[in-house]
Design an enzyme around this catalytic site. Structure first.
Site, PDB file in Angstrom:
ATOM      1  N   GLU A  27       0.785  -1.231   0.000  1.00  0.00           N
ATOM      2  CA  GLU A  27       0.000   0.000   0.000  1.00  0.00           C
ATOM      3  C   GLU A  27       0.825   1.293   0.000  1.00  0.00           C
ATOM      4  O   GLU A  27       0.712   2.114   0.916  1.00  0.00           O
ATOM      5  CB  GLU A  27      -0.986   0.010   1.168  1.00  0.00           C
ATOM      6  CG  GLU A  27      -2.039  -1.062   1.038  1.00  0.00           C
ATOM      7  CD  GLU A  27      -3.153  -0.974   2.066  1.00  0.00           C
ATOM      8  OE1 GLU A  27      -2.974  -0.350   3.137  1.00  0.00           O
ATOM      9  OE2 GLU A  27      -4.228  -1.534   1.781  1.00  0.00           O
ATOM     10  N   GLU A 144      -5.950  -7.816  -0.813  1.00  0.00           N
ATOM     11  CA  GLU A 144      -6.656  -7.463   0.422  1.00  0.00           C
ATOM     12  C   GLU A 144      -8.090  -7.117   0.095  1.00  0.00           C
ATOM     13  O   GLU A 144      -8.370  -6.426  -0.875  1.00  0.00           O
ATOM     14  CB  GLU A 144      -6.056  -6.206   1.085  1.00  0.00           C
ATOM     15  CG  GLU A 144      -4.928  -6.427   2.015  1.00  0.00           C
ATOM     16  CD  GLU A 144      -4.534  -5.134   2.738  1.00  0.00           C
ATOM     17  OE1 GLU A 144      -5.415  -4.280   3.037  1.00  0.00           O
ATOM     18  OE2 GLU A 144      -3.339  -4.986   3.002  1.00  0.00           O
TER      19      GLU A 144
END
Length: 183
Positions: A27, A144
């Site tokens: 991320e 995710e």
């Protein structure tokens, strides 16, 4: 430090089996803009490839691996050992209801009924990713997805099943965030 870390880890893992994958950074976000992320990733990949020329490397777009930023992700055309990851938390007001760290502490009671329109939103989002993947000839990993435990369990189960089955229909593998705590 970033490159030194990857130099050390790449050397340490050079003889590991093929099922050991690297993810350069999970991320990338905030000051690490999508453009800057491309630069950091390219430099790290060069370091990794010195000792691991064919190891699979997982990479996602900037802005928290958002599918909306895939078009900004720049990958070396000649490296076919890359697995592109996206993270999926839509609709955000459902998946993050009650989450103080994103300003939704007082936003609760949001349902996800699994209506045709709600399922179509997931399908449409994943169709954008699939089109990008086809255009760039890249495999996709839904790295995710999850919903905060403030949401009703029945709605979370419906949403999770819909996201997982939609990913599978695209031929993607997936990883749920997270089994042991609040997601």
């Amino acid at each position: 430090r970033f490159l030194a870390f990857w130099r050390q880890l790449a050397a340490h893992c050079a003889r590991e089996p093929d099922d050991v994958l690297f993810e350069v950074l999970n991320e990338p976000s905030e000051k690490l803009t999508p453009e800057l992320w491309n630069e950091f990733f390219g430099e790290a990949l060069t370091v990794i490839r010195e000792k691991n020329p064919a190891r699979t490397v997982v990479v996602g777009p900037g802005f928290w691996n958002s599918l909306d930023h895939l078009d900004k992700l720049k990958l070396p055309e000649n490296d076919r050992h890359l697995l592109v990851t996206i993270h999926y938390y839509q609709p955000f007001h459902f998946t993050h209801q009650g989450a103080s760290w994103v300003g939704l502490k007082d936003k609760t009671g949001v349902d996800w009924a699994g209506s045709a329109a709600e399922r179509k939103a997931i399908t449409d989002d994943f169709a954008k990713v699939a089109a990008w993947a086809k255009q760039h000839n890249r495999p996709v990993y839904l790295g995710e997805f999850g919903s905060y435990d403030v949401a009703a369990m029945e709605a979370r189960v419906r949403w999770t099943g819909a996201v997982a089955r939609t990913a599978e229909a695209q031929g993607w593998s997936w990883g749920y965030w997270q089994f042991e705590r609040d997601f």
